[in-house]
Write a protein that holds these residues in place. Sequence first.
Motif, short mmCIF file in Angstrom:
data_model
loop_
_atom_site.label_atom_id
_atom_site.label_comp_id
_atom_site.label_asym_id
_atom_site.label_seq_id
_atom_site.Cartn_x
_atom_site.Cartn_y
_atom_site.Cartn_z
N GLN A 21 70.33 59.25 20.30
CA GLN A 21 69.01 59.08 19.15
C GLN A 21 67.96 58.28 19.89
OE1 GLN A 21 70.57 57.23 15.85
NE2 GLN A 21 68.98 58.19 14.44
N GLN A 22 66.80 58.77 19.49
CA GLN A 22 65.58 58.21 19.99
C GLN A 22 64.66 57.86 18.83
OE1 GLN A 22 63.50 59.39 23.70
NE2 GLN A 22 64.73 61.30 23.63
N PRO A 23 63.58 56.98 19.05
CA PRO A 23 63.02 56.76 17.62
C PRO A 23 62.09 58.03 17.33
CG PRO A 23 62.65 55.00 19.48
CD PRO A 23 63.59 56.04 19.93
N ALA A 24 62.04 58.22 15.80
CA ALA A 24 61.38 59.33 15.47
C ALA A 24 59.79 59.30 15.85
CB ALA A 24 61.63 59.27 13.93
N THR A 25 59.26 58.17 15.72
CA THR A 25 57.80 58.04 15.54
C THR A 25 56.99 57.61 16.78
OG1 THR A 25 57.73 55.96 14.38
CG2 THR A 25 57.64 58.03 13.19
N THR A 26 57.76 56.97 17.70
CA THR A 26 57.12 56.16 18.95
C THR A 26 58.11 56.60 20.11
OG1 THR A 26 58.46 54.25 18.55
CG2 THR A 26 56.23 54.25 17.66
N ALA A 27 57.59 56.23 21.39
CA ALA A 27 58.33 56.59 22.61
C ALA A 27 59.27 55.27 22.66
CB ALA A 27 57.54 56.69 23.81
N ALA A 28 60.57 55.50 22.93
CA ALA A 28 61.48 54.68 23.39
C ALA A 28 61.00 53.52 24.43
CB ALA A 28 62.84 55.11 23.68
N THR A 29 61.15 52.30 24.03
CA THR A 29 60.82 51.30 25.14
C THR A 29 61.99 50.68 25.61
OG1 THR A 29 61.19 49.66 23.35
CG2 THR A 29 58.70 50.60 23.62
N ALA A 30 63.17 51.25 25.53
CA ALA A 30 64.52 50.70 26.27
C ALA A 30 65.48 51.85 25.95
CB ALA A 30 64.83 49.24 25.85
N LEU A 31 66.53 51.64 26.51
CA LEU A 31 67.71 52.52 26.37
C LEU A 31 68.89 51.64 26.11
CD1 LEU A 31 69.45 55.12 26.38
CD2 LEU A 31 69.47 54.92 28.90
N ALA A 32 69.90 51.80 25.05
CA ALA A 32 70.86 51.13 24.70
C ALA A 32 72.01 51.87 24.78
CB ALA A 32 70.86 50.51 23.21
N LEU A 33 73.15 51.62 25.52
CA LEU A 33 74.47 52.29 25.68
C LEU A 33 75.52 51.35 24.94
CD1 LEU A 33 76.16 54.41 27.20
CD2 LEU A 33 76.52 52.63 28.74
N ILE A 34 76.01 52.07 23.94
CA ILE A 34 77.06 51.33 23.18
C ILE A 34 78.39 51.74 23.22
CG2 ILE A 34 77.40 50.55 20.75
CD1 ILE A 34 74.42 51.42 20.29
N CYS A 35 79.45 50.84 23.71
CA CYS A 35 80.85 51.14 23.89
C CYS A 35 81.69 50.93 22.65
CB CYS A 35 81.12 50.76 25.09
SG CYS A 35 80.60 51.48 26.60
N HIS A 36 82.48 51.59 22.11
CA HIS A 36 83.32 51.36 20.95
C HIS A 36 84.63 50.65 21.28
CE1 HIS A 36 86.36 54.77 21.39
NE2 HIS A 36 85.34 55.78 21.63
N PRO A 37 85.38 50.40 20.08
CA PRO A 37 86.59 49.53 20.33
C PRO A 37 87.96 50.59 20.84
CG PRO A 37 86.25 49.95 17.89
CD PRO A 37 84.95 50.44 18.54
N HIS A 38 89.16 49.97 20.80
CA HIS A 38 90.09 50.61 21.52
C HIS A 38 90.34 51.95 20.89
CE1 HIS A 38 93.96 50.66 23.65
NE2 HIS A 38 93.82 49.66 24.07
N PRO A 39 90.43 52.92 21.69
CA PRO A 39 90.85 54.24 21.15
C PRO A 39 92.13 54.45 20.81
CG PRO A 39 89.83 54.26 23.55
CD PRO A 39 90.28 52.90 23.19
N VAL A 40 93.18 53.73 21.28
CA VAL A 40 94.53 53.79 20.66
C VAL A 40 94.60 53.27 19.23
CG1 VAL A 40 96.93 53.24 21.11
CG2 VAL A 40 95.44 54.06 23.06
N HIS A 41 93.78 52.38 18.90
CA HIS A 41 93.97 51.79 17.64
C HIS A 41 92.66 52.00 16.70
CE1 HIS A 41 96.94 49.32 19.23
NE2 HIS A 41 96.20 48.69 20.33
N GLY A 42 92.10 53.35 16.77
CA GLY A 42 91.37 53.89 15.83
C GLY A 42 89.85 53.81 16.29
N GLY A 43 89.48 53.33 17.33
CA GLY A 43 88.24 53.11 17.59
C GLY A 43 87.33 54.35 17.95
N THR A 44 86.25 54.36 17.40
CA THR A 44 85.50 55.64 17.65
C THR A 44 83.93 55.43 17.71
OG1 THR A 44 84.83 56.33 15.53
CG2 THR A 44 87.02 57.00 16.19
N MET A 45 83.23 56.01 18.18
CA MET A 45 81.52 55.94 18.15
C MET A 45 80.97 55.77 16.86
SD MET A 45 79.84 59.54 19.15
CE MET A 45 80.39 60.93 18.28
#
Length: 203
Positions: A21-45
């Motif tokens: 996802q990128q901001p709708a009205t302005t150019a992005a000023t940084a990039l955020a990478l986000i990692c979810h919790p444990h896959p085996v215990h129901g973690g998802t994005m």
Amino acid sequence: MSTATPTLIDGPAGPLEIAFQQPATTAATALALICHPHPVHGGTMDNKVVQTLAKAFLELGYATMRFNFRGVGKSAGNFDEGIGETEDAAAALAWARARVSPSLPLIAAGFSFGCFVQSRLLPRSQPQQLVLVGPAVSRFQLAEVPKDTLVIHGEEDDVVPLDAVMAWARPQGLPVTVFPGTGHFFHGRLTELKAVVKRNGRL
């Protein structure tokens, strides 16, 4: 704000499901990478904490990349104890970086198991800011992290005890932001979590 549409990209274990996802009205000023919790215990994005992190960064004007680790949602493969998941994160990051200015600074954020993956990726990702929420230090061996890392934890976390996080942070001299009376998933505290991330996790 724009809406993130899940899509599939080439990953190290096959298709990798992402939500970029990128901001709708302005150019992005940084990039955020986000990692979810444990896959085996129901973690998802789509975990609420992961979504809260993405909303915080998007409101700051950053592009955001969430993704499902291998074996989760439409991502191919099987759980790999954080090893393969680190390669998934690297693939998601490379795809996102190819779609924003290469000079944009990076924020690496994770929740629980996702903090472990981000710590493994650090030598390659070299983010300008690291944000760790509920780091699973009692369950996985997290590497040493930069001194300016934002660490957030619930006082009454029943998955990763606060004492374990303090024991991990103390030798590194890391400050820990503690949410009083709060459990691992920050139920009822997501608005405050977003505010803290926007205030202290920004570049």
